[in-house]
Enzyme design. Structure first.
Site: not given
Ligand code: GLN
Ligand code: ZN
Length: 786
Positions: A723, A460, A19, A544, A123
Site C-alpha cells: 500500500h 499476487i 459532484e 472513492r 468496514k
C-alpha cells in the site's frame, strides 16, 4: 384508514454526478476554495431534500450528509478528535477533519513528535462502505460542536422542509471506536469479558447528547433518529445493559426520538428495543423480516413503528403487492402510528435510474435506485392511506411493478434452462467439490512437476497498471483502438512483465493482469447474467466510489476468459506461470446480487463458470492456478449464529471451482484486508494447495493463528506492504520470514508481497521484489534448504 408517514434513514451524499467526489478532489489539489467546497455540500443537501419531498416523504433527513464520512462528522460533533490533528490550534475544523481522514502530511517529516497518521478505516458493518474509526483514550473529554449540524437544520427549515435529524446513537458511536492503549480491555470485551474501556466513556458522552437533543428540538427538528445498528450484533451484556439507563437519560430531553436498527435481526434484543423510552422504533423489515410480527405485538401502542420495507441494500424494484401483504396485518394490529421507510440508509445504492439510458429496458424495469425507492415508499403510502380504492397514478405504479415482477419471473434474460441443466449435472457428480487426492499426495505430485526451491518466491497477480495501460484501455472502450491493436498492446505489457520477473529471478511468474480494469468487473463483463451501469456509483470511502456489477440472471461462461493471456505468458518462459482468477465468493460479494434465488444458488453458478475456466487453463498447460478470495471474510453475517451456514456454502463454492483440477495442478488462493483467525477452519476447508495472505502490517502476528490451528497446506504470508511506495530492505523481510519460520514449518512457506502490485509504479516494484528474493535466498541458506 390510518395515517401512514414516510421517511428514510439516510440518503446518498456523493451526488447524482459525483459532484462531491470531484469537488473534494479539486479542493485537495488546491484548485477549489474551502467556501466553494462547503457550497457544493449545501447545494447537494438542498437537492437531496428537494427530491425527498418531491417524492412525497413526510420528513427530510438532516445529519446524514458528510463531506467525507458520517462517523468522522460525529467525532467533530462531540469534540473528540485525537490531539495529533490539531496541536497547533490554528487549523480550521475542516483542515482537522481532512487530516483525520487522510493524514496530516505537515507532520510527516517534522520533528514535532506528532504523528499525523490518518485514522484507521474499517468496514461499516457488513457493507462495502468504510468509516473512520474514532480513537478514544481513557482520558477522552467530549465537547459539543453542534454549529454545523444546527446550520444544516436551519438550511432545511429555511427551505420549508419538515425535519428529522439522523445521528448515530451514543452506544453505536462508542462501539465503532477503539480505545488507544487499552487494547487488552477492548479485546477482553470482544471476547465477552465484562470490562470495556469504551463503555466507561458513556457517562461523559451522554450529557452532550442530551444537550444536543434539546438544541435540535429548539432548532425545529420534529424528530431525532438515533441509529443503534449494534442492536443487531451479538452484544456483550455490559453493552446491552447500558441501553436502558442511557436512553432514559436522553428521553429527558423531551425530543421525539426514533431509535433506528438495521442490517440484522434484533433476536435477543427485540424486547430491549421495544422497551427503551423512545417515541419510535425503526426496524429493517428486509433483513429481519421474520421479527416484524413480534415487534408489532410488543412495541407499546403509543410508539411509532417505522417499517423498513423497501430494501436499502440492493437495487431491485420492490414487489409492492408482496410488501402490502406484509404491511396490512401489521397495520391492522397496531393502534399506534406506522411509518414506512427503506430498510436502512440509501447510502449503499446508486442515485437514480434516470442516469442509465443505455441499460436494457427490460432489465431496467426490474430495478430501483435511491430515487426510485423513494417513489416506491410514496406508492405504498398511498395504497395504505387512501380512503377510496387506490386510483390513478398509484394504480398505474402498482401495475407497472406487477408487470416488472412478472417479466423478471419468466424472462429468458434471467432464466437459462441449459445452464441449469449443466449445474444440475455437476451437482450429480461424485463429490464435485473434492480434489482427487488428499493434500499430501497432491503436494508430492506438484513438487515432482514444478521442482520449486524452498521458500519459493511469487507475486499476487497484478503488476503496475501504468498510465499507458489505462490510456490504451480507455481508448479501446471508446472505440478508438481496434481489438487487435489493444490486444497487441496488452501482449507487450505481458511480455514486459514476464521479462522483468525472469530478470529478478522469481520462481513462479504471473502474467501481470494488464488487461484487467478490476478483478470482478473483468470477469463479470465476460459472463452472462451480469450487467454494468454507466453511473451506478456507490460511495466506498471519502471521495472513492465503486460501481458494482448487477447479477440479474443465471450466470454462465460463453467462452474462456483468461486462457489466451495465460497461454501467451507461459509461451514466453520456462518458469511456471500462475493463472489468475477471481473466486465466486468475491465476485458475489462485490456485486449487487439477484434476490429471486438464495445467494448460495448464485454462488454455485459463478463457481461452475470459474470451474470451466480452471479446467481450460489446465488443459492449456497452466500448472498453477490462483483463485483469489479477498472478500471471503467480509461476507460473514453480522450474527455469529449464521456464520456456519454462510461458511459452508462459501467454502463449497470455492471448492467447486477448484476441485476440477488434477492432483498435479497447484491451486493457490489469496486473501487480504482482514483478520482471519476466527475463520481458520473454513480457510483450511478450501483445501487450496497454497494460500497467500496479507500479514506484513501485523508483522506476521496473523500467523500465530495459523500455527496454533496447524494449518495443513502451504502458506505465503506477505512480507511487505504494497500500500505504500516504501521499499523495505531485504533484512527487514528476512526477519519477517524468520519469524514466520518459527511458527510454520519452513517447508510450508512461500515468499510473496501482501497483495497485488497494480497500484505501484515499476521502479519501487522491482526494487522491493529484488530485496524480497534476496531475503528468500538468505533464508534458504540459513535453514540449509534449497
Ligand atoms: N490478483 C489480484 C491482484 O494481484 C488480487 C487482488 C486482491 O486481492 N485484492 O491484483
Ligand atoms: Zn490482496
Amino acid at each position: 384508514m390510518k395515517l401512514v408517514q414516510t421517511h428514510i434513514p439516510g440518503f446518498p451524499r456523493i451526488g447524482a454526478a459525483r459532484e462531491l467526489k470531484f469537488a473534494l478532489e479539486r479542493f485537495w489539489r488546491g484548485e477549489l476554495s474551502e467556501s466553494s467546497l462547503l457550497e457544493t455540500g449545501s447545494k447537494l443537501r438542498a437537492q437531496h431534500w428537494e427530491m425527498q419531498r418531491q417524492q412525497g416523504l413526510d420528513f427530510v433527513t438532516v445529519g446524514d450528509f458528510a463531506l467525507y464520512d458520517h462517523v468522522a462528522n460525529h467525532i467533530q460533533l462531540f469534540g473528540c478528535e485525537p490531539e495529533r490533528f490539531g496541536f497547533r490550534g490554528s487549523e480550521t475544523p475542516l483542515a482537522r477533519y481532512f487530516a483525520m481522514a487522510r493524514g496530516d502530511g505537515a507532520h510527516e517529516s517534522c520533528a514535532c513528535g506528532q504523528n499525523g497518521a490518518a485514522l484507521e478505516m474499517t468496514k461499516w458493518f457488513d457493507t462495502n462502505y468504510h468509516y473512520l474509526v474514532p480513537e478514544f483514550s481513557a482520558g477522552t473529554e467530549f465537547a459539543l460542536h453542534s454549529e454545523q449540524l444546527l446550520a444544516e437544520v436551519a438550511e432545511a427549515r429555511a427551505a420549508g422542509h419538515p425535519v428529522k435529524v439522523a445521528l448515530l446513537g451514543p452506544l453505536t458511536f462508542l462501539w465503532l471506536g477503539k480505545v488507544r492503549d487499552a487494547g487488552a480491555a477492548t479485546a477482553d470485551a470482544a471476547a465477552g469479558g465484562a470490562h470495556d474501556a469504551r463503555l466507561d466513556l458513556l457517562e461523559r458522552l451522554l450529557p452532550l447528547y442530551s444537550r444536543l437533543l434539546v438544541q435540535l428540538r429548539a432548532a425545529g427538528a420534529e424528530w431525532v433518529q438515533l441509529d443503534e445498528p449494534i442492536l443487531g450484533l451479538d452484544l456483550p451484556n455490559a453493552w446491552r445493559n447500558a441501553f436502558e439507563p442511557a436512553y432514559w437519560l436522553l428521553s429527558q430531553s423531551g425530543t421525539q426520538l426514533m431509535l433506528a436498527t438495521y442490517f440484522s435481526p434484533l433476536e435477543e434484543n427485540v424486547s430491549l428495543a421495544c422497551r427503551l423510552p423512545v417515541a419510535g422504533l425503526h426496524v429493517d423489515a428486509v433483513r429481519a423480516a421474520s421479527e416484524l410480527t413480534s415487534l408489532a405485538d410488543w412495541l407499546p401502542a403509543h410508539k411509532v413503528l417505522s417499517i423498513g420495507i423497501v430494501d436499502g441494500r440492493n437495487i431491485w424494484r420492490t414487489d409492492l403487492d408482496a410488501a402490502l401483504a406484509t404491511l396490512m396485518p401489521v397495520l391492522a394490529k397496531r393502534s399506534g402510528a406506522v411509518w414506512l421507510s427503506t430498510s436502512c440508509s440509501l447510502l449503499h445504492v446508486p442515485y437514480s435510474l434516470a442516469a442509465e439510458p443505455a441499460l436494457d429496458n427490460e432489465l431496467r424495469s426490474w430495478l430501483a435506485f435511491a430515487e426510485e425507492k423513494l417513489a416506491e415508499l410514496a406508492l405504498l403510502k398511498t395504497a395504505l392511506s387512501a380512503d377510496e380504492r387506490v386510483s390513478g397514478q398509484a394504480a398505474r405504479g402498482f401495475a407497472a411493478a406487477r408487470a416488472a415482477h412478472a417479466s423478471r419471473r419468466t424472462s429468458p434474460l434471467v432464466h437459462n434452462a441449459g445452464l441449469r441443466a449443466r449445474v444440475a449435472a455437476l451437482a450429480a457428480e461424485k463429490a464435485p467439490d473434492r480434489r482427487h487426492s488428499p493434500f499430501a499426495d497432491r503436494q508430492r505430485q506438484q513438487q515432482a512437476r514444478l521442482k520449486l526451491p524452498a521458500f519459493p518466491t511469487t507475486t499476487i497477480g497484478s503488476f503496475p497498471q501504468t498510465p499507458h495501460i489505462r490510456a490504451a484501455r480507455a481508448a479501446f472502450k471508446r472505440g478508438e483502438l481496434t481489438a487487435a491493436v489493444y490486444e497487441q498492446a496488452m501482449r507487450e505489457e505481458i511480455a514486459h512483465a514476464i521479462r522483468e520477473q525472469e530478470v529478478l529471478g522469481l520462481d513462479v511468474l504471473v502474467h501481470g493482469e494488464a488487461e484487467r480494469n478490476d478483478m470482478v468487473e473483468y470477469f463479470g463483463e465476460q459472463l452472462d447474467g451480469f450487467a454494468f451501469t454507466a453511473n451506478g456509483w456507490v460511495q466506498s470511502y471519502g471521495s472513492r466510489c465503486v460501481k458494482p456489477p448487477i447479477i440479474y440472471g443465471d450466470v454462465q461462461r460463453p467462452q474462456p476468459m483468461t486462457v489466451g493471456w495465460a497461454e501467451y505468458a507461459q509461451s514466453l518462459t520456462a518458469k511456471p506461470v500462475k493463472g489468475m482468477l477471481t473466486g465466486p465468493v468475491t465476485i458475489l460479494q462485490w456485486s449487487f446480487v439477484r434476490d429471486d434465488q438464495p445467494r448460495d444458488a448464485t454462488a454455485w453458478q459463478i463457481a461452475a463458470a470459474i470451474r470451466e475456466e480452471v479446467r481450460d487453463l489446465e488443459q492449456a498447460g497452466i500448472g498453477i492456478i490462483q483463485i483469489d478470495e479477498p472478500a471471503l471474510r467480509e461476507g460473514l453475517p453480522l450474527r455469529r449464529s449464521r456464520w456456519d451456514a454462510y461458511l459452508a456454502w462459501a467454502t463449497k463454492a470455492f471448492r467447486l471451482s477448484a476441485a476440477v483440477a488434477g492432483d498435479a495442478t497447484q491451486i493457490h488462493t489469496h486473501m487480504c484486508y482482514a483478520e482471519f483467525n476466527d475463520i481458520l477452519p473454513a480457510i483450511a476447508a478450501l483445501d487450496a494447495d497454497v494460500i497467500t495472505i496479507e500479514s506484513s502490517r501485523s508483522a506476521m502476528e496473523l500467523l500465530g493463528g495459523f500455527a496454533r490451528f496447524r494449518y495443513p497446506n502451504e502458506i505465503g504470508p506477505g512480507v511487505y506492504d504494497i500500500h505504500s511506495p516504501r521499499v523495505p530492505g531485504s533484512e527487514e523481510m528476512a526477519a519477517l520470514l524468520r519469524k514466520a519460520a518459527k511458527v510454520v514449518p519452513p517447508a510450508q512457506l512461500w515468499v510473496n508481497p501482501d497483495c497485488g502490485l497494480k497500484t505501484r509504479a515499476w521502479p519501487e516494484t522491482t526494487a522491493a521484489l529484488q530485496n524480497m528474493i534476496t531475503a528468500a535466498r538468505q533464508l534458504r541458506k540459513e535453514m540449509e534448504l534449497s
